[in-house]
Design an enzyme around this catalytic site. Sequence first.
Site, PDB file in Angstrom:
ATOM      1  N   ASP A 199     -13.837   5.315   9.874  1.00  0.00           N
ATOM      2  CA  ASP A 199     -14.247   5.144   8.468  1.00  0.00           C
ATOM      3  C   ASP A 199     -14.744   3.715   8.267  1.00  0.00           C
ATOM      4  O   ASP A 199     -14.382   3.043   7.308  1.00  0.00           O
ATOM      5  CB  ASP A 199     -13.080   5.452   7.538  1.00  0.00           C
ATOM      6  CG  ASP A 199     -13.546   5.843   6.139  1.00  0.00           C
ATOM      7  OD1 ASP A 199     -14.702   6.264   5.995  1.00  0.00           O
ATOM      8  OD2 ASP A 199     -12.759   5.710   5.197  1.00  0.00           O
ATOM      9  N   LYS A 205       0.858  -1.190   0.000  1.00  0.00           N
ATOM     10  CA  LYS A 205       0.000   0.000   0.000  1.00  0.00           C
ATOM     11  C   LYS A 205       0.884   1.228   0.000  1.00  0.00           C
ATOM     12  O   LYS A 205       1.758   1.382   0.862  1.00  0.00           O
ATOM     13  CB  LYS A 205      -0.905   0.017   1.225  1.00  0.00           C
ATOM     14  CG  LYS A 205      -1.830   1.246   1.266  1.00  0.00           C
ATOM     15  CD  LYS A 205      -2.838   1.165   2.393  1.00  0.00           C
ATOM     16  CE  LYS A 205      -3.799   2.362   2.376  1.00  0.00           C
ATOM     17  NZ  LYS A 205      -4.812   2.287   3.435  1.00  0.00           N
TER      18      LYS A 205
END
Length: 412
Positions: free
Chosen positions: A226, A121
């Site tokens: 989130d 990532k």
Amino acid sequence: MRLDTKAMRYLTAEDWRTLTAVETGSRNHEVVPTPLIGQISGLRGGVHKSISALAKIGLIARLKNAKYDGYRLTYGGLDYLALNTYRKRKDVYSVGNQIGVGKESDIFVVADEQGVQRVLKIHRLGRISFRTVKANRDYLRNRSSGSWMYMSRLAALKEYTFMTALRENGFPVPEPLAQSRHTIVMSLIDAFPMRQISSVPDPASLYAELISMILRLAQYGLIHGDFNEFNILIKEEAKKEFQEDKETESITLTPILIDFPQMVSVDHPNAEYYFDRDVNCIKRFFERRFHFTSDEKGPHFADARKLIGKDGVARLDVSVEASGFSKKMAKELEAYMKAVGVDGDGDPEAARGDEESGDEDEDEEEEEREDDGEPENEVGRQAETVEGNSSDLLQAKGKENSLAKLQISDQT
């Protein structure tokens, strides 16, 4: 910013020293003076050849209208430095296809020397800066490219630190394997994003498990911030059972939580807002997608606060701060996210990096590319995007670029 490792095969030892020197000089200079690059690298007069080679492939850039001759590091250069670190540590041997795009991150399949697939990532904070509202211009105008990279480093460090703490305490998250600069290497989960799932056998059971996970996070002093269908993977696990001499197979759905740069403490001033938003995101998704509505109200933040530290569990928000991700770092990262409207890569209400943008956005992105000094015909093109299913991920292995082979001259 595209990730293309092909140019790595042409970089010499002097080029790497020069690139590292630019990174080192960037700590105190937005534009690193050319003489300083030579001084840090130890190459002196021979540094100009390496500077030219690095600038040609967009790893460093000469800033326009600078008061003195100098260069700065680009995201491409930072990518190469991180990959080179992983190569030396033997964390990453090859880079495969891109399998995901967030608002400010890119996800790639990579592999180690044994061929075990992993996930890389890359945080790219600053990428959506020109897609946000005009009210943020005052904040953005004062941010340099170097500070965007610093914020990306903070996001990667925060995510790696929280992922490690959660994993050690039994939460269903990917295994964090390594972290360098603005990147993280983690285990590859053979699962589907929940947003791609159209139906489940037992919505009530899955809903209860997700709500339980939100409350368990609070018990450990954390709020995801989130928690929605974009940041939850659903893993299918088949279990065989024998009943009355007959073999039956049942499918168990296990939710895996991802994406942690926006995670906050239960002591955060806006903790109740973030907690309620996490709960409501799950409620709305299950009502819309699975036509399931829970009979129970809540849970509410007041309920969550009663669970903090229950059964003697450790406060992970406290232990993470003690491990090196300080309050100052957290505040800097939070200020950035608030200014540009980022609460994580999975906010369903926010513009996503893979959506079409208008003409104005394209013009502004073009200006950003010019500022970054990235040539229009940058070496290579972004890897083919692969949807997140297991067969495609397995196919990606055959398209990998070996980092070990890229360090030597091309013999093909």
